[in-house]
Design a protein around this motif. Structure first.
Motif, PDB file in Angstrom:
ATOM      1  N   GLN A   1      17.954  40.213 -51.679  1.00  0.00           N
ATOM      2  CA  GLN A   1      17.864  41.169 -52.771  1.00  0.00           C
ATOM      3  C   GLN A   1      18.583  42.419 -52.337  1.00  0.00           C
ATOM      4  OE1 GLN A   1      16.573  41.454 -55.851  1.00  0.00           O
ATOM      5  NE2 GLN A   1      17.243  43.563 -55.879  1.00  0.00           N
ATOM      6  N   ARG A   2      19.528  42.828 -53.131  1.00  0.00           N
ATOM      7  CA  ARG A   2      20.240  44.033 -52.760  1.00  0.00           C
ATOM      8  C   ARG A   2      19.317  45.223 -52.826  1.00  0.00           C
ATOM      9  NH1 ARG A   2      23.325  41.255 -56.048  1.00  0.00           N
ATOM     10  NH2 ARG A   2      25.253  40.411 -55.216  1.00  0.00           N
ATOM     11  N   GLY A   3      19.399  46.067 -51.839  1.00  0.00           N
ATOM     12  CA  GLY A   3      18.730  47.358 -51.890  1.00  0.00           C
ATOM     13  C   GLY A   3      17.371  47.381 -51.251  1.00  0.00           C
TER      14      GLY A   3
ATOM     15  N   SER B   1      32.453  42.166 -59.721  1.00  0.00           N
ATOM     16  CA  SER B   1      31.100  42.172 -59.170  1.00  0.00           C
ATOM     17  C   SER B   1      30.097  42.260 -60.320  1.00  0.00           C
ATOM     18  CB  SER B   1      30.928  43.344 -58.205  1.00  0.00           C
ATOM     19  OG  SER B   1      31.132  44.576 -58.877  1.00  0.00           O
ATOM     20  N   ASP B   2      28.812  42.098 -59.994  1.00  0.00           N
ATOM     21  CA  ASP B   2      27.802  42.081 -61.055  1.00  0.00           C
ATOM     22  C   ASP B   2      27.599  43.454 -61.684  1.00  0.00           C
ATOM     23  OD1 ASP B   2      26.579  43.083 -58.768  1.00  0.00           O
ATOM     24  OD2 ASP B   2      24.607  42.278 -59.290  1.00  0.00           O
ATOM     25  N   GLY B   3      28.155  44.491 -61.077  1.00  0.00           N
ATOM     26  CA  GLY B   3      28.096  45.810 -61.702  1.00  0.00           C
ATOM     27  C   GLY B   3      28.839  45.860 -63.013  1.00  0.00           C
ATOM     28  N   LEU B   4      29.764  44.903 -63.229  1.00  0.00           N
ATOM     29  CA  LEU B   4      30.459  44.827 -64.523  1.00  0.00           C
ATOM     30  C   LEU B   4      29.730  43.880 -65.472  1.00  0.00           C
ATOM     31  CD1 LEU B   4      32.896  45.535 -66.343  1.00  0.00           C
ATOM     32  CD2 LEU B   4      33.896  43.381 -65.579  1.00  0.00           C
TER      33      LEU B   4
ATOM     34  N   CYS C   1      34.420  41.511 -53.030  1.00  0.00           N
ATOM     35  CA  CYS C   1      33.197  41.349 -52.252  1.00  0.00           C
ATOM     36  C   CYS C   1      32.184  42.415 -52.668  1.00  0.00           C
ATOM     37  CB  CYS C   1      33.484  41.489 -50.748  1.00  0.00           C
ATOM     38  SG  CYS C   1      34.583  40.222 -50.098  1.00  0.00           S
ATOM     39  N   ASP C   2      30.928  42.035 -52.719  1.00  0.00           N
ATOM     40  CA  ASP C   2      29.838  42.917 -53.131  1.00  0.00           C
ATOM     41  C   ASP C   2      28.803  42.899 -52.006  1.00  0.00           C
ATOM     42  OD1 ASP C   2      27.614  44.115 -54.247  1.00  0.00           O
ATOM     43  OD2 ASP C   2      27.615  42.921 -56.075  1.00  0.00           O
ATOM     44  N   GLY C   3      28.772  43.984 -51.249  1.00  0.00           N
ATOM     45  CA  GLY C   3      27.925  44.019 -50.058  1.00  0.00           C
ATOM     46  C   GLY C   3      26.479  44.330 -50.364  1.00  0.00           C
TER      47      GLY C   3
ATOM     48  N   GLN D   1      29.367  49.925 -52.182  1.00  0.00           N
ATOM     49  CA  GLN D   1      29.293  48.820 -51.222  1.00  0.00           C
ATOM     50  C   GLN D   1      30.145  47.632 -51.658  1.00  0.00           C
ATOM     51  OE1 GLN D   1      25.088  48.044 -50.476  1.00  0.00           O
ATOM     52  NE2 GLN D   1      24.978  49.862 -49.195  1.00  0.00           N
ATOM     53  N   ASP D   2      30.920  47.801 -52.704  1.00  0.00           N
ATOM     54  CA  ASP D   2      31.883  46.773 -53.111  1.00  0.00           C
ATOM     55  C   ASP D   2      33.204  46.997 -52.369  1.00  0.00           C
ATOM     56  OD1 ASP D   2      30.014  45.900 -54.923  1.00  0.00           O
ATOM     57  OD2 ASP D   2      31.176  46.409 -56.714  1.00  0.00           O
ATOM     58  N   ALA D   3      33.995  45.965 -52.285  1.00  0.00           N
ATOM     59  CA  ALA D   3      35.344  46.089 -51.719  1.00  0.00           C
ATOM     60  C   ALA D   3      36.195  44.970 -52.301  1.00  0.00           C
ATOM     61  CB  ALA D   3      35.304  45.983 -50.191  1.00  0.00           C
TER      62      ALA D   3
ATOM     63  N   HIS E   1      24.361  51.461 -63.149  1.00  0.00           N
ATOM     64  CA  HIS E   1      23.369  51.559 -62.067  1.00  0.00           C
ATOM     65  C   HIS E   1      23.814  50.862 -60.790  1.00  0.00           C
ATOM     66  CE1 HIS E   1      22.236  47.399 -62.687  1.00  0.00           C
ATOM     67  NE2 HIS E   1      22.052  47.623 -63.964  1.00  0.00           N
ATOM     68  N   ASP E   2      24.961  50.182 -60.845  1.00  0.00           N
ATOM     69  CA  ASP E   2      25.442  49.437 -59.681  1.00  0.00           C
ATOM     70  C   ASP E   2      26.908  49.810 -59.446  1.00  0.00           C
ATOM     71  OD1 ASP E   2      25.552  47.649 -57.607  1.00  0.00           O
ATOM     72  OD2 ASP E   2      25.208  45.851 -58.828  1.00  0.00           O
ATOM     73  N   ASN E   3      27.407  49.471 -58.285  1.00  0.00           N
ATOM     74  CA  ASN E   3      28.843  49.621 -58.036  1.00  0.00           C
ATOM     75  C   ASN E   3      29.599  48.642 -58.929  1.00  0.00           C
ATOM     76  OD1 ASN E   3      27.955  49.602 -54.549  1.00  0.00           O
ATOM     77  ND2 ASN E   3      28.058  51.376 -55.894  1.00  0.00           N
TER      78      ASN E   3
HETATM   79 CA    CA Z   1      26.409  44.652 -57.096  1.00  0.00          CA
END
Ligand code: CA
Length: 356
Positions: free
Chosen positions: A309-311, A195-198, A38-40, A21-23, A233-235
């Motif tokens: 909150q995502r998800g 994004s916060d996945g990193l 962007c982090d959707g 869901q990132d772009a 655990h995240d994109n």
């Molecule tokens: Ca994220």
């Protein structure tokens, strides 16, 4: 002399999720060059729709709008917010979708850098051996840090650190936060948007070491692998922008901060991000609902318990509210900590460590 700009970007689904869901994207308009991540969010389809729409709208408006660099950035982000909000309003299945955005704009003629963001995607810069974060997350835990309830260290590892308080698409208007980088861009500067996945999985020191140690082409896949090795655990999305030539001073960061050992690197299905993003899916008129949407909790409100909150939705909001009450109780039992580190709200001071 105008310094050349080069970049590499990579977005990856990560280890646990089935959908990315990132772009991210780039845009160029005269002397201005823009990079954005962007982090959707918003459940199945919603997150990827929102982030893809944001990248498409932002790129288009940046290219087509006249005006100074920060004005273009603001108009582009506001346009994306309005389009996502309206699209979600018309589509019941996408109601509540949204996205973060972090954008770097560089004026090549003036030699200046400008950063805008909404949400918790971040912008950093490695200059010489100084790794600096420019954005302050729009999150619930950041507010607790600002209020002295949480330390920045506790916030980084808080179970609800991803509850964001500001996003594109949640409301018909959005407040964009700008950070003007006061010192001019310099040969060897390395900017990172992510994004916060990193950053949620790989600490800043490890990221800076990779940026300093590796070539521009090597850094994004290495950072994605590091996040996947740490759980993934995240994109994960990284966009690395190099000003001029990579400097020996940047590599000094890797030497001065030796690695503390990372696990085995596994192969990942990484997808290079195209410079020109794919257009967002158009609205489907026959799927539009009436304007009368059911009354529900607005997950994008600026006040708890209505945070994004995502998800998941209401469950996390209730949990967040419960934890908030607990934290307030804790705060009444002991003096709050004010150990705020970076970034600050103060205008950036020149670090005096410019390379070359
Ligand atoms: Ca994220």
């Amino acid at each position: 002399m105008t310094l050349p700009l080069t970049y590499e970007a990579l977005t990856d689904v990560g280890v646990e999720r089935s959908e990315n869901q990132d772009a991210c994207g780039t845009a160029e308009a005269g002397d201005y060059v823009f990079y954005f991540v962007c982090d959707g969010m918003g459940g199945h389809r919603g997150g990827s729709t929102a982030s893809t729409m944001a990248v498409e709208v932002i790129g288009r408006v940046l290219r087509e709008t006249d005006g100074a660099i920060e004005l273009r950035m603001q108009l582009a982000i506001e346009a994306a917010n309005a389009e996502i909000h309206e699209f979600a309003r018309q589509r019941r299945d996408l109601h509540g979708m949204g996205t973060t955005v972090v954008m770097l704009g560089i004026d090549r003629a003036a030699g200046t850098a400008h950063i805008a963001h909404v949400g918790d995607s971040r912008a950093y810069r490695l200059r010489g051996d100084v790794y600096r974060r420019f954005t302050k997350d729009h999150t619930w835990v950041q507010r607790l840090v600002d209020d002295g309830v949480l330390t920045p260290e506790a916030a980084e590892h808080h179970p609800h650190s991803n509850v964001i308080s500001r996003s594109l698409g949640g409301r018909n208007e959005v407040e964009v936060e700008f950070t003007t980088v006061l010192d001019p861009i310099a040969d060897g500067d390395i900017f990172l948007l992510c994004s916060d996945g990193l950053y949620g999985l790989v600490d800043d020191d490890a990221v800076a070491r990779q940026l300093g140690d590796l070539s521009l082409a090597e850094a994004p896949p290495a950072l994605v692998r590091a996040a996947c090795d740490a759980g993934g655990h995240d994109n994960i999305t990284v966009q690395v922008v190099l000003v001029g030539e990579k400097s020996a001073a940047a590599e000094a960061y890797a030497v001065q901060h030796p690695p503390n050992g990372h696990g085995h690197v596994t192969g990942r299905n990484t997808v290079p991000t195209p410079a020109v993003p794919a257009p967002a899916a158009p609205p489907t008129p026959d799927e539009r609902d009436s304007d009368e949407l059911p009354v529900s909790i607005d997950p994008f409100s600026d006040t708890l318990p209505d945070n994004e909150q995502r998800g998941s939705g209401t469950l996390i909001i209730v949990l967040a509210a419960a934890i908030g009450v607990a934290l307030i109780l804790i705060a009444t039992l002991r003096p709050p900590s004010f150990a705020v580190d970076e970034p600050t709200d103060e205008p950036e001071a020149t670090e005096g460590s410019a390379t070359n």
